[in-house]
Design a protein around this motif. Structure first.
Motif, PDB file in Angstrom:
ATOM      1  N   ALA A  85     -62.228   1.398 -10.364  1.00  0.00           N
ATOM      2  CA  ALA A  85     -61.927   0.101  -9.768  1.00  0.00           C
ATOM      3  C   ALA A  85     -63.179  -0.757  -9.780  1.00  0.00           C
ATOM      4  O   ALA A  85     -64.292  -0.257  -9.581  1.00  0.00           O
ATOM      5  N   TRP A  86     -62.972  -2.047 -10.042  1.00  0.00           N
ATOM      6  CA  TRP A  86     -64.048  -3.022  -9.991  1.00  0.00           C
ATOM      7  C   TRP A  86     -63.684  -4.066  -8.945  1.00  0.00           C
ATOM      8  O   TRP A  86     -62.592  -4.652  -8.983  1.00  0.00           O
ATOM      9  N   LEU A  87     -64.585  -4.299  -8.012  1.00  0.00           N
ATOM     10  CA  LEU A  87     -64.331  -5.243  -6.928  1.00  0.00           C
ATOM     11  C   LEU A  87     -65.353  -6.367  -6.973  1.00  0.00           C
ATOM     12  O   LEU A  87     -66.549  -6.118  -7.212  1.00  0.00           O
ATOM     13  N   PRO A  88     -64.915  -7.606  -6.748  1.00  0.00           N
ATOM     14  CA  PRO A  88     -65.885  -8.710  -6.714  1.00  0.00           C
ATOM     15  C   PRO A  88     -66.850  -8.557  -5.553  1.00  0.00           C
ATOM     16  O   PRO A  88     -66.524  -7.927  -4.538  1.00  0.00           O
ATOM     17  N   GLU A  89     -68.024  -9.116  -5.709  1.00  0.00           N
ATOM     18  CA  GLU A  89     -69.023  -9.023  -4.645  1.00  0.00           C
ATOM     19  C   GLU A  89     -68.570  -9.776  -3.407  1.00  0.00           C
ATOM     20  O   GLU A  89     -68.890  -9.392  -2.277  1.00  0.00           O
ATOM     21  N   THR A  90     -67.822 -10.858  -3.598  1.00  0.00           N
ATOM     22  CA  THR A  90     -67.276 -11.595  -2.467  1.00  0.00           C
ATOM     23  C   THR A  90     -65.938 -10.978  -2.074  1.00  0.00           C
ATOM     24  O   THR A  90     -65.493  -9.990  -2.665  1.00  0.00           O
ATOM     25  N   SER A  91     -65.264 -11.552  -1.092  1.00  0.00           N
ATOM     26  CA  SER A  91     -63.990 -10.996  -0.640  1.00  0.00           C
ATOM     27  C   SER A  91     -62.939 -11.074  -1.751  1.00  0.00           C
ATOM     28  O   SER A  91     -62.958 -11.980  -2.580  1.00  0.00           O
ATOM     29  N   CYS A  92     -62.013 -10.102  -1.747  1.00  0.00           N
ATOM     30  CA  CYS A  92     -60.998 -10.002  -2.793  1.00  0.00           C
ATOM     31  C   CYS A  92     -59.798 -10.874  -2.453  1.00  0.00           C
ATOM     32  O   CYS A  92     -59.271 -10.834  -1.338  1.00  0.00           O
ATOM     33  N   ALA A  93     -59.327 -11.623  -3.451  1.00  0.00           N
ATOM     34  CA  ALA A  93     -58.099 -12.393  -3.290  1.00  0.00           C
ATOM     35  C   ALA A  93     -56.880 -11.504  -3.493  1.00  0.00           C
ATOM     36  O   ALA A  93     -55.788 -11.816  -3.018  1.00  0.00           O
ATOM     37  N   GLY A  94     -57.063 -10.417  -4.208  1.00  0.00           N
ATOM     38  CA  GLY A  94     -55.967  -9.509  -4.493  1.00  0.00           C
ATOM     39  C   GLY A  94     -56.433  -8.400  -5.411  1.00  0.00           C
ATOM     40  O   GLY A  94     -57.621  -8.294  -5.739  1.00  0.00           O
ATOM     41  N   LEU A  95     -55.486  -7.575  -5.831  1.00  0.00           N
ATOM     42  CA  LEU A  95     -55.768  -6.414  -6.673  1.00  0.00           C
ATOM     43  C   LEU A  95     -54.818  -6.421  -7.860  1.00  0.00           C
ATOM     44  O   LEU A  95     -53.616  -6.653  -7.693  1.00  0.00           O
ATOM     45  N   VAL A  96     -55.341  -6.162  -9.043  1.00  0.00           N
ATOM     46  CA  VAL A  96     -54.514  -6.053 -10.247  1.00  0.00           C
ATOM     47  C   VAL A  96     -54.695  -4.668 -10.852  1.00  0.00           C
ATOM     48  O   VAL A  96     -55.822  -4.262 -11.165  1.00  0.00           O
ATOM     49  N   LEU A  97     -53.599  -3.950 -10.998  1.00  0.00           N
ATOM     50  CA  LEU A  97     -53.600  -2.666 -11.693  1.00  0.00           C
ATOM     51  C   LEU A  97     -53.476  -2.937 -13.183  1.00  0.00           C
ATOM     52  O   LEU A  97     -52.568  -3.655 -13.612  1.00  0.00           O
ATOM     53  N   ALA A  98     -54.373  -2.379 -13.975  1.00  0.00           N
ATOM     54  CA  ALA A  98     -54.385  -2.612 -15.418  1.00  0.00           C
ATOM     55  C   ALA A  98     -54.119  -1.301 -16.155  1.00  0.00           C
ATOM     56  O   ALA A  98     -54.861  -0.328 -15.972  1.00  0.00           O
ATOM     57  N   CYS A  99     -53.084  -1.279 -16.974  1.00  0.00           N
ATOM     58  CA  CYS A  99     -52.764  -0.083 -17.754  1.00  0.00           C
ATOM     59  C   CYS A  99     -53.084  -0.323 -19.222  1.00  0.00           C
ATOM     60  O   CYS A  99     -52.629  -1.306 -19.815  1.00  0.00           O
ATOM     61  N   ALA A 142     -53.279 -16.358 -16.193  1.00  0.00           N
ATOM     62  CA  ALA A 142     -52.948 -17.574 -15.445  1.00  0.00           C
ATOM     63  C   ALA A 142     -51.607 -17.418 -14.728  1.00  0.00           C
ATOM     64  O   ALA A 142     -51.462 -17.822 -13.560  1.00  0.00           O
ATOM     65  N   PHE A 143     -50.626 -16.846 -15.403  1.00  0.00           N
ATOM     66  CA  PHE A 143     -49.324 -16.608 -14.782  1.00  0.00           C
ATOM     67  C   PHE A 143     -49.475 -15.642 -13.605  1.00  0.00           C
ATOM     68  O   PHE A 143     -48.967 -15.906 -12.501  1.00  0.00           O
ATOM     69  N   LEU A 144     -50.169 -14.547 -13.830  1.00  0.00           N
ATOM     70  CA  LEU A 144     -50.301 -13.520 -12.796  1.00  0.00           C
ATOM     71  C   LEU A 144     -51.015 -14.070 -11.563  1.00  0.00           C
ATOM     72  O   LEU A 144     -50.562 -13.876 -10.427  1.00  0.00           O
ATOM     73  N   VAL A 145     -52.111 -14.770 -11.777  1.00  0.00           N
ATOM     74  CA  VAL A 145     -52.873 -15.316 -10.654  1.00  0.00           C
ATOM     75  C   VAL A 145     -52.038 -16.330  -9.881  1.00  0.00           C
ATOM     76  O   VAL A 145     -52.035 -16.338  -8.640  1.00  0.00           O
ATOM     77  N   SER A 146     -51.295 -17.185 -10.593  1.00  0.00           N
ATOM     78  CA  SER A 146     -50.492 -18.201  -9.896  1.00  0.00           C
ATOM     79  C   SER A 146     -49.430 -17.546  -9.017  1.00  0.00           C
ATOM     80  O   SER A 146     -49.185 -18.005  -7.895  1.00  0.00           O
ATOM     81  N   ARG A 147     -48.821 -16.481  -9.498  1.00  0.00           N
ATOM     82  CA  ARG A 147     -47.772 -15.810  -8.702  1.00  0.00           C
ATOM     83  C   ARG A 147     -48.374 -15.019  -7.540  1.00  0.00           C
ATOM     84  O   ARG A 147     -47.791 -14.954  -6.470  1.00  0.00           O
ATOM     85  N   LEU A 148     -49.525 -14.423  -7.746  1.00  0.00           N
ATOM     86  CA  LEU A 148     -50.152 -13.680  -6.655  1.00  0.00           C
ATOM     87  C   LEU A 148     -50.654 -14.632  -5.564  1.00  0.00           C
ATOM     88  O   LEU A 148     -50.573 -14.313  -4.372  1.00  0.00           O
ATOM     89  N   ARG A 149     -51.151 -15.778  -5.948  1.00  0.00           N
ATOM     90  CA  ARG A 149     -51.581 -16.766  -4.943  1.00  0.00           C
ATOM     91  C   ARG A 149     -50.375 -17.239  -4.132  1.00  0.00           C
ATOM     92  O   ARG A 149     -50.465 -17.424  -2.914  1.00  0.00           O
ATOM     93  N   ALA A 150     -49.252 -17.423  -4.803  1.00  0.00           N
ATOM     94  CA  ALA A 150     -48.051 -17.865  -4.102  1.00  0.00           C
ATOM     95  C   ALA A 150     -47.510 -16.779  -3.171  1.00  0.00           C
ATOM     96  O   ALA A 150     -46.807 -17.079  -2.191  1.00  0.00           O
ATOM     97  N   ALA A 151     -47.867 -15.515  -3.472  1.00  0.00           N
ATOM     98  CA  ALA A 151     -47.369 -14.404  -2.658  1.00  0.00           C
ATOM     99  C   ALA A 151     -48.167 -14.211  -1.377  1.00  0.00           C
ATOM    100  O   ALA A 151     -47.740 -13.454  -0.491  1.00  0.00           O
ATOM    101  N   CYS A 152     -49.301 -14.870  -1.255  1.00  0.00           N
ATOM    102  CA  CYS A 152     -50.155 -14.694  -0.071  1.00  0.00           C
ATOM    103  C   CYS A 152     -49.507 -15.315   1.167  1.00  0.00           C
ATOM    104  O   CYS A 152     -48.834 -16.331   1.066  1.00  0.00           O
TER     105      CYS A 152
END
Length: 243
Positions: A31-45, A233-243
């Motif tokens: 796992a890689w985490l940003p140094e600042t607070s996380c907006a969310g988590l994406v699982l990558a396969c 861009a699609f994934l980030v837009s939907r995850l932001r809307a899910a907050c």
């Protein structure tokens, strides 16, 4: 292990390695985490010839970390640190994956592995309560669809490069019908592995009201460049809307 061009002290992220025990098997993850607070988590396969630190996964990491999203990945069932010989040769991994897939190997195991991996990640304070996304094409879709149908914690997904006409894929359309999350689904118009009819059939089976079928010219290959930018861009837009 794969060498990184960025030294640990210069990385704009924090890297964590995991090794879980799931149903008697070892599941290596990262796992890689940003140094600042996380907006969310994406699982990558990764795809059938890759592993959890393949070029395709690192491209996803590098695209999403600046957006504030942690990225995490596990090795597939016959990939990376799970290979008996320890090899990461892409040709050998691809051949072993195709054989394993046709035999039904890890069909349920990868779902259990992803669920246990997400359990472990969401226990971290930095990720607790954050929206979760999933990105995985080709093999990432083959194992991802059953997982997504079983785990309601994922809020949006990027899928594609697989179809109903591929051998041993009869269970994927029923799994796709159970999805209700936003899905960005991609195909390569000149894909030499998956035909257009089967790909369209798998997309059509998705039960999601918010879904996109996006085609690009060229043969079968993992996400990169413009294709990855569009997916992210699609994934980030939907995850932001899910907050």
């Amino acid at each position: 292990m794969q060498d990184h061009l960025i030294s640990p002290v210069d990385r704009p992220w924090r890297e964590e390695r995991l090794r879980l025990a799931v149903q008697g098997r070892a599941v290596p993850g990262i796992a890689w985490l940003p140094e600042t607070s996380c907006a969310g988590l994406v699982l990558a396969c990764h795809g059938g010839s890759g592993h959890k630190e393949s070029t395709a996964v690192l491209a996803i990491r590098d695209r999403l970390l600046p957006e504030g999203y942690a990225v995490a990945a596990i090795d597939g069932p016959v990939h990376g640190e799970r290979r008996a010989d320890g090899s990461r040769d892409p040709g050998a991994a691809k051949a072993d994956f195709r054989a394993a897939w046709r035999e039904g190997f890890a069909r349920d195991g990868m779902t259990a592995d992803w669920r246990a991996f997400l359990d472990a990640l969401l226990a971290w304070p930095a990720l607790t309560g954050r929206p979760v996304g999933y990105i995985g094409v080709s093999m990432g879709t083959a194992y991802g669809l059953p997982y997504l149908a079983a785990d309601g914690r994922v809020r949006a997904a990027v899928l594609g490069l697989w179809g109903t006409s591929y051998p041993a894929s009869e269970h994927l359309a029923p799994a796709a019908r159970q999805l209700r999350i936003p899905v960005w689904f991609t195909q390569q118009w000149d894909d030499e592995v998956f035909d257009r009819e089967g790909t369209a059939g798998l997309f059509d089976a998705l039960g999601s009201a918010d879904k996109r079928l996006v085609a690009y010219p060229g043969p079968h290959l993992e996400l990169s460049g413009e294709r990855l930018d569009d997916a992210a861009a699609f994934l980030v837009s939907r995850l932001r809307a899910a907050c």
